[in-house]
Design a protein around this motif. Structure first.
Motif, short mmCIF file in Angstrom:
data_model
loop_
_atom_site.label_atom_id
_atom_site.label_comp_id
_atom_site.label_asym_id
_atom_site.label_seq_id
_atom_site.Cartn_x
_atom_site.Cartn_y
_atom_site.Cartn_z
N ALA A 45 0.83 -1.21 0.00
CA ALA A 45 0.00 0.00 0.00
C ALA A 45 0.86 1.26 0.00
CB ALA A 45 -0.93 -0.01 1.20
N LEU A 46 1.91 1.28 0.79
CA LEU A 46 2.80 2.44 0.84
C LEU A 46 3.60 2.58 -0.45
CD1 LEU A 46 3.96 4.84 2.33
CD2 LEU A 46 5.54 3.29 3.49
N LEU A 47 4.09 1.47 -0.96
CA LEU A 47 4.84 1.52 -2.23
C LEU A 47 3.95 2.02 -3.37
CD1 LEU A 47 6.88 -1.80 -1.97
CD2 LEU A 47 7.75 0.54 -1.69
N LEU A 48 2.69 1.58 -3.38
CA LEU A 48 1.75 2.05 -4.41
C LEU A 48 1.54 3.56 -4.30
CD1 LEU A 48 -1.17 -0.53 -4.73
CD2 LEU A 48 0.31 0.31 -6.55
N ARG A 49 1.34 4.04 -3.07
CA ARG A 49 1.17 5.49 -2.87
C ARG A 49 2.38 6.25 -3.38
NH1 ARG A 49 -1.30 4.29 1.90
NH2 ARG A 49 0.53 4.67 3.17
N ARG A 50 3.56 5.74 -3.08
CA ARG A 50 4.78 6.41 -3.53
C ARG A 50 4.90 6.37 -5.05
NH1 ARG A 50 8.92 4.20 1.19
NH2 ARG A 50 8.13 5.59 2.82
N ALA A 51 4.58 5.24 -5.66
CA ALA A 51 4.68 5.12 -7.12
C ALA A 51 3.65 5.99 -7.83
CB ALA A 51 4.52 3.66 -7.55
N ARG A 52 2.59 6.38 -7.12
CA ARG A 52 1.55 7.24 -7.70
C ARG A 52 1.78 8.71 -7.38
NH1 ARG A 52 -3.89 5.00 -5.71
NH2 ARG A 52 -4.71 6.27 -7.40
N SER A 53 2.88 9.01 -6.69
CA SER A 53 3.16 10.38 -6.26
C SER A 53 4.27 11.01 -7.10
CB SER A 53 3.60 10.37 -4.79
OG SER A 53 4.15 11.61 -4.42
N THR A 54 4.06 12.25 -7.50
CA THR A 54 5.09 12.96 -8.27
C THR A 54 6.31 13.29 -7.41
OG1 THR A 54 3.96 15.05 -7.84
CG2 THR A 54 3.50 13.96 -9.95
N GLU A 55 6.21 13.05 -6.13
CA GLU A 55 7.37 13.23 -5.25
C GLU A 55 8.42 12.14 -5.51
OE1 GLU A 55 8.18 13.17 -0.46
OE2 GLU A 55 6.25 13.89 -1.18
N TYR A 56 7.97 10.99 -6.04
CA TYR A 56 8.87 9.87 -6.26
C TYR A 56 9.10 9.56 -7.74
CZ TYR A 56 8.45 9.00 -1.29
OH TYR A 56 8.49 9.13 0.06
N LEU A 57 8.07 9.68 -8.55
CA LEU A 57 8.17 9.36 -9.98
C LEU A 57 7.52 10.46 -10.82
CD1 LEU A 57 7.22 5.56 -9.94
CD2 LEU A 57 9.51 6.54 -10.11
N ASN A 58 8.04 10.64 -12.01
CA ASN A 58 7.48 11.62 -12.95
C ASN A 58 6.84 10.88 -14.12
OD1 ASN A 58 8.53 13.94 -11.58
ND2 ASN A 58 10.54 13.39 -12.37
N PRO A 59 5.89 11.51 -14.79
CA PRO A 59 5.33 10.88 -15.99
C PRO A 59 6.44 10.65 -17.02
CG PRO A 59 3.99 12.75 -15.30
CD PRO A 59 5.24 12.77 -14.47
N PRO A 60 6.43 9.60 -17.75
CA PRO A 60 5.41 8.56 -17.85
C PRO A 60 5.60 7.42 -16.85
CG PRO A 60 7.06 8.17 -19.51
CD PRO A 60 7.47 9.43 -18.78
N GLU A 61 6.66 7.45 -16.04
CA GLU A 61 6.89 6.39 -15.05
C GLU A 61 5.87 6.42 -13.91
OE1 GLU A 61 9.45 8.59 -15.76
OE2 GLU A 61 10.63 7.37 -17.13
N LEU A 62 5.33 7.60 -13.65
CA LEU A 62 4.34 7.76 -12.59
C LEU A 62 3.20 6.77 -12.81
CD1 LEU A 62 3.42 9.58 -10.15
CD2 LEU A 62 2.13 10.88 -11.85
N LEU A 63 2.87 6.04 -11.79
CA LEU A 63 1.83 5.01 -11.89
C LEU A 63 0.46 5.66 -11.73
CD1 LEU A 63 1.26 1.99 -12.15
CD2 LEU A 63 1.49 1.83 -9.68
N GLU A 64 -0.35 5.57 -12.75
CA GLU A 64 -1.72 6.08 -12.69
C GLU A 64 -2.66 4.89 -12.73
OE1 GLU A 64 -2.53 9.23 -15.41
OE2 GLU A 64 -0.56 10.13 -15.08
#
Length: 176
Positions: A78-97
Motif C-alpha cells: 500500500a505504501l509503495l503504491l502510494r509512492r509510485a503514484r506520487s510525483t514526489e517519487y516518480l514523474n510521468p510517464p513512469e508515474l503510476l496512474e
C-alpha cells in the motif's frame, strides 16, 4: 544496498513471483486449494516491481522503499503504491496512474494474501481474475512499458517477465 543495486534482485523477485503465481493458478484447475498461493505470489511480485520502479532514478534514496516504522524492512505494498503514484517519487510517464477499480483489486489481493499467511480461514476472501489482471497491468507498466530504471542492464530478466505476464494473461483468458 544502494538504490540502483536493488533493481536486478527486485526484477528477479518479480519473475519468480510471476512464475509461482501462474504455476499455482494453472494447477488449481486440478487441485483447487493451490489457488490460495496465487495472491501470495502476485503480491510479492508487485512489491518487488514497485521496489524496482522506485529505485530507478538517480535521485532515488534508500528510504524510498523502506517501511518508516521498520527501516530495515521493505515497505508494504500500500505504501509503495502510494509512492509510485506520487510525483514526489516518480514523474510521468513512469508515474503510476491507476483507476480506483485497480486499486481496490490490489487491496483485495493484499487482503487475500494476508489471510493466507496470517489468517485461520483462507476461503473467506474471494479473488476475481480482474484482481490478478490489475497486478499484471501494474507490473507491465513499471517493468516493461515505462520503467524508471535503465533497461539495458536487465534485458534478459525483462524479456522473461514479459513472457510470464503474457502466459499468465493467456491462462486467465478462458476462465474470465
Amino acid at each position: 544496498m544502494a538504490p540502483r543495486q536493488r533493481i536486478g534482485p527486485a526484477l528477479g523477485a518479480v519473475l519468480e513471483g510471476l512464475k509461482l503465481a501462474r504455476r499455482e493458478f494453472e494447477g488449481s484447475t486440478a487441485d483447487p486449494p493451490r489457488q490460495r498461493w496465487v495472491p501470495v505470489a502476485l503480491v510479492s511480485a508487485l512489491q518487488a516491481g514497485l521496489v524496482a520502479a522506485l529505485s530507478g532514478y538517480e535521485s532515488a534514496e534508500e528510504g524510498d522503499v523502506t517501511d518508516p516504522a521498520q527501516p530495515d524492512r521493505t515497505a508494504p505494498v500500500a505504501l509503495l503504491l502510494r509512492r509510485a503514484r506520487s510525483t514526489e517519487y516518480l514523474n510521468p510517464p513512469e508515474l503510476l496512474e491507476l483507476p480506483g477499480r485497480a486499486v481496490r483489486d490490489i487491496e483485495t489481493l493484499v487482503t487475500a494474501r494476508n489471510a493466507v499467511l496470517h489468517g485461520p480461514n483462507v476461503s473467506e476472501i474471494p479473488v476475481r481474475n480482474d484482481a490478478y489482471r490489475s497486478v499484471l497491468q501494474v507490473l507491465q507498466q513499471v517493468c516493461l512499458l515505462h520503467p524508471a530504471f535503465p533497461v539495458e542492464e536487465h534485458g534478459v530478466l525483462l524479456a522473461l517477465i514479459r513472457d510470464e505476464i503474457s502466459a499468465f494473461e493467456r491462462a486467465l483468458a478462458p476462465t474470465g
